[in-house]
Design an enzyme around this catalytic site. Sequence first.
Site, short mmCIF file in Angstrom:
data_model
loop_
_atom_site.label_atom_id
_atom_site.label_comp_id
_atom_site.label_asym_id
_atom_site.label_seq_id
_atom_site.Cartn_x
_atom_site.Cartn_y
_atom_site.Cartn_z
N SER A 17 -0.98 -3.42 7.48
CA SER A 17 -1.01 -2.57 6.28
C SER A 17 -2.44 -2.15 5.97
O SER A 17 -3.10 -1.60 6.85
CB SER A 17 -0.38 -3.35 5.12
OG SER A 17 0.11 -2.46 4.17
N LYS A 48 -5.27 -0.75 8.72
CA LYS A 48 -6.26 0.33 8.68
C LYS A 48 -7.63 -0.23 9.07
O LYS A 48 -8.38 0.36 9.84
CB LYS A 48 -6.37 0.92 7.25
CG LYS A 48 -5.07 1.32 6.55
CD LYS A 48 -5.34 1.90 5.16
CE LYS A 48 -4.22 1.72 4.14
NZ LYS A 48 -2.99 2.44 4.36
N GLN A 95 2.63 8.28 2.52
CA GLN A 95 1.62 8.21 1.46
C GLN A 95 0.70 9.43 1.56
O GLN A 95 0.06 9.67 2.59
CB GLN A 95 0.78 6.93 1.58
CG GLN A 95 -0.28 6.85 0.47
CD GLN A 95 -0.98 5.50 0.37
OE1 GLN A 95 -1.09 4.75 1.36
NE2 GLN A 95 -1.48 5.19 -0.83
N GLU A 108 -6.18 5.24 -4.23
CA GLU A 108 -5.61 3.91 -4.51
C GLU A 108 -6.70 2.83 -4.46
O GLU A 108 -6.78 1.96 -5.33
CB GLU A 108 -4.49 3.59 -3.53
CG GLU A 108 -3.82 2.24 -3.82
CD GLU A 108 -2.65 1.91 -2.92
OE1 GLU A 108 -2.03 2.84 -2.34
OE2 GLU A 108 -2.34 0.71 -2.79
N TRP A 110 6.89 5.55 3.55
CA TRP A 110 5.52 5.51 3.04
C TRP A 110 4.49 5.28 4.15
O TRP A 110 3.33 5.69 4.05
CB TRP A 110 5.43 4.38 2.00
CG TRP A 110 4.19 4.31 1.17
CD1 TRP A 110 3.24 3.32 1.23
CD2 TRP A 110 3.76 5.21 0.13
NE1 TRP A 110 2.26 3.56 0.30
CE2 TRP A 110 2.56 4.71 -0.39
CE3 TRP A 110 4.29 6.39 -0.40
CZ2 TRP A 110 1.85 5.35 -1.42
CZ3 TRP A 110 3.59 7.03 -1.42
CH2 TRP A 110 2.39 6.51 -1.92
N HIS A 131 8.16 -4.59 5.43
CA HIS A 131 6.75 -4.27 5.72
C HIS A 131 6.00 -5.56 6.06
O HIS A 131 6.06 -6.53 5.32
CB HIS A 131 6.17 -3.59 4.48
CG HIS A 131 4.76 -3.12 4.62
ND1 HIS A 131 4.26 -2.56 5.78
CD2 HIS A 131 3.73 -3.11 3.73
CE1 HIS A 131 2.99 -2.22 5.58
NE2 HIS A 131 2.66 -2.56 4.36
C1 MCU Z 1 0.12 0.60 4.32
O1 MCU Z 1 -0.95 0.09 3.57
C2 MCU Z 1 -0.96 0.04 2.17
C3 MCU Z 1 -0.61 1.37 1.54
O2 MCU Z 1 -1.55 2.33 1.97
C4 MCU Z 1 -0.63 1.24 0.03
O3 MCU Z 1 -0.22 2.44 -0.60
C5 MCU Z 1 0.21 0.12 -0.47
O4 MCU Z 1 -0.07 -0.08 -1.84
O5 MCU Z 1 -0.13 -1.04 0.18
C6 MCU Z 1 -0.02 -1.04 1.59
C7 MCU Z 1 -0.42 -2.43 1.94
O6 MCU Z 1 -1.56 -2.74 2.17
O7 MCU Z 1 0.59 -3.32 1.76
C8 MCU Z 1 0.32 -4.67 1.83
#
Ligand code: MCU
Length: 435
Positions: A229, A233, A271, A279, A323, A360
Amino acid sequence: HRPRLLALAALVAVAGLFTAALPAQAGAAETVRPFADEEDTGADCPVPDPGSTPASSLLPDPFTRIDGTRVSTREDWRCRRAEIREQAERSVYGQKPAPPAGVTGTVSRTGITVNVTDQGRSSSFSASVSLPSGSGPFPAVVVLGGMGADTATINAAGAAVINFDPYAVGREGTPRNNKSGAFYSIYGSNSGTGLLMAWSWGVSRIIDVIEQSDGSILRANATGVTGCSRFGKGAFVAGAFDERIALTMPIESGTAGVPIFRGVAQESGAQPLSSAYSEQPWLGDAFGSFTGSPANLPVDTHQIVGMIAPRGLFIMENPHVDWLGSQSGAVGALGGAEVYRALGAGSNISYWSDVQDGNHCAVRPEWRAPLQQSIQAFLRGSGSGPGVIRVSPREPADLSRWRNWQTPVLTSGGEDPGGEDPGEPTGACTATHRT
Ligand code: MCU
């Protein structure tokens, strides 16, 4: 002369096979090096001022230089990569400073400490270590943020896990003009560099400390990076901006990770760029002027994938959560895979989004074998990577819709290319295995 030529050709071909398969530095004639001794081998490359690049809704050609000429040999990639690095820093992630003036620290069986001095300022952070069974020294995988990474499988494959808390070097929840953490203590709380690059800097400094250690616990030159997530990145950026990293494994990274910027802007449910930009200060401040017009970006993420080539890369995506923009993730992977193919290292990249569990950051049975195989190949030097592109039928991806450039056949050292033939471009693709 013919038999000698044939023998030479055979040698070159064999050498090509070995470089694609082995993470160790092989013979002197090698051009495809799965990892480097330096963080940035292109630091000496001349990078012309790009000026403004023409807007394009299609993916920029990774093989065309800023001056308009195209790369023609594999050796050319080093300095072409430096151009992409520069453009990506300027428009997407913010600057990664050159290696700091001073790094010291310790490696023990349970943890790593890091002290950095640069520009007259200092900061410190640490990470915990969990070793696999056996006596070592071990390769290691830096796990950003803990969640989603299959640490049991990493250990079972014979690699140590370095648990790195990215927030120690770049905290979330701050405004852009007051960033904090070990990176910003040195480079300034108003630095335009985003958190992802700060995290990647943290991984690089951990590698500096491993390199300086006596090598009895962790092996230098055998480091991987992963995370899920937002930490996916971060893992992606870490792998792109440090050529010492032999294996990069971003998981479900979403917007600001592997998915192409031009794609998430159009992919239903993904997203939006402006959302990822606001964010958290993940991306650099400069990205703010592109959130509404990704066509103006001089680069896209397929070129960030290309910055990792020919090193080991295993991209994991989840097609069940809109997303996460996994369709754009597949295009980023397929576009970047063209750089791997051009370098004769097509089997060093894998992509896998064909998974059952929609949660996720779930730890997934489908990824266990390719994860283990990637560690074996790129961190332990045994066998070759999975070399599989397995796109979920839920989210098929079509690279041809996104490009107007072709992948060149790059020559190597004036000889025939030693690696694999580039073959057919990968176009619309569901569940395609490539070996
Ligand atoms: C996929 O990574 C992020 C996403 O970009 C955000 O919008 C969300 O709030 O959180 C994701 C994440 O890090 O989940 C643990």
